[in-house]
Design an enzyme around this catalytic site. Structure first.
Site, PDB file in Angstrom:
ATOM      1  CG  ASP A   1      40.217  39.642  36.169  1.00 28.84           C
ATOM      2  OD1 ASP A   1      40.155  40.430  35.193  1.00 28.84           O
ATOM      3  OD2 ASP A   1      41.222  38.955  36.430  1.00 28.84           O
TER       4      ASP A   1
ATOM      5  CB  CYS B   1      43.977  45.976  38.096  1.00 28.33           C
ATOM      6  SG  CYS B   1      44.361  46.613  36.451  1.00 28.33           S
TER       7      CYS B   1
ATOM      8  NE  ARG C   1      41.016  43.499  37.245  1.00 29.34           N
ATOM      9  CZ  ARG C   1      41.649  42.637  38.011  1.00 29.34           C
ATOM     10  NH1 ARG C   1      41.019  42.093  39.033  1.00 29.34           N
ATOM     11  NH2 ARG C   1      42.904  42.322  37.767  1.00 29.34           N
TER      12      ARG C   1
HETATM   13  P1  4NP Z   1      43.490  43.914  34.430  1.00 32.27           P
HETATM   14  O1  4NP Z   1      43.196  42.616  33.527  1.00 32.27           O
HETATM   15  O2  4NP Z   1      44.377  43.429  35.553  1.00 32.27           O
HETATM   16  O3  4NP Z   1      42.131  44.305  34.895  1.00 32.27           O
HETATM   17  O4  4NP Z   1      44.152  44.925  33.543  1.00 32.27           O
HETATM   18  C1  4NP Z   1      44.210  41.824  32.990  1.00 32.27           C
HETATM   19  C2  4NP Z   1      44.815  42.223  31.833  1.00 32.27           C
HETATM   20  C3  4NP Z   1      45.816  41.443  31.280  1.00 32.27           C
HETATM   21  C4  4NP Z   1      46.184  40.286  31.901  1.00 32.27           C
HETATM   22  C5  4NP Z   1      45.569  39.890  33.069  1.00 32.27           C
HETATM   23  C6  4NP Z   1      44.572  40.662  33.623  1.00 32.27           C
HETATM   24  N1  4NP Z   1      47.185  39.469  31.327  1.00 32.27           N
HETATM   25  O5  4NP Z   1      47.404  38.353  31.800  1.00 32.27           O
HETATM   26  O6  4NP Z   1      47.835  39.926  30.359  1.00 32.27           O
END
Ligand code: 4NP
Length: 148
Positions: A123, A4, A10
């Site tokens: 998300d 991800c 995720r």
């Molecule tokens: P992930 O969610 O891709 O599902 O781990 C996110 C976690 C952090 C960030 C963006 C999406 N961020 O911008 O730090």
């Protein structure tokens, strides 16, 4: 390898839930399961962030521990090492393909394709709905395990 953007919501959820499913099916020795990020936002001086606390809470309620999981960045070498790079959304697929290169681009697929769906895992970083992300991920993982 589950992939991800940040590897704190995720994809670690997919990794930890899938490991739990494999253990319950008595098949954990058959697979190497990890997760990683297409961005380096959650790795500081080589040290990855732990799983996002609301995700840990949700998983803990299902008897799954997040202890020890730290964010890591997807590398070109992972593209050689792993058979499948299972992404949460379209932008993850694009970024993962850029990282692993043309030779392993075909390994980058979307998790929900294993459930026969064309959509993205919701998300939770933007929706704040962690149960919805879990439901999407679980449907994909059920299809994946059946296929494996
Ligand atoms: P992930 O969610 O891709 O599902 O781990 C996110 C976690 C952090 C960030 C963006 C999406 N961020 O911008 O730090």
């Amino acid at each position: 390898m589950f992939v991800c953007l940040g590897n704190i919501c995720r994809s670690p959820m997919a990794e930890l839930v899938f490991c739990d499913m494999l253990k319950k099916a008595g098949r954990e020795s058959e697979f190497v399961v990890q997760s990683s990020a297409t961005s380096d936002e959650n790795v500081w001086n080589g040290v990855g962030s732990p799983v996002y606390p609301p995700i840990c809470k949700l998983l803990q309620a299902k008897g799954i521990s997040c202890v020890g999981k730290r964010a890591q960045v997807l590398t070109k070498a992972h593209g050689e090492e792993f058979d499948l790079l299972i992404c949460m959304d379209d932008s993850n697929v694009r970024n993962a393909r850029r990282i692993v290169g043309e030779i392993n681009a075909h390994k980058c697929v979307k998790l929900l394709s294993f459930a026969g769906e064309s959509g993205n895992v919701a998300d939770p970083w933007s929706t704040r709905d962690f149960e919805m992300a879990y439901a999407d991920i679980k449907r994909g993982l059920d299809g994946l395990l059946k296929q494996l």
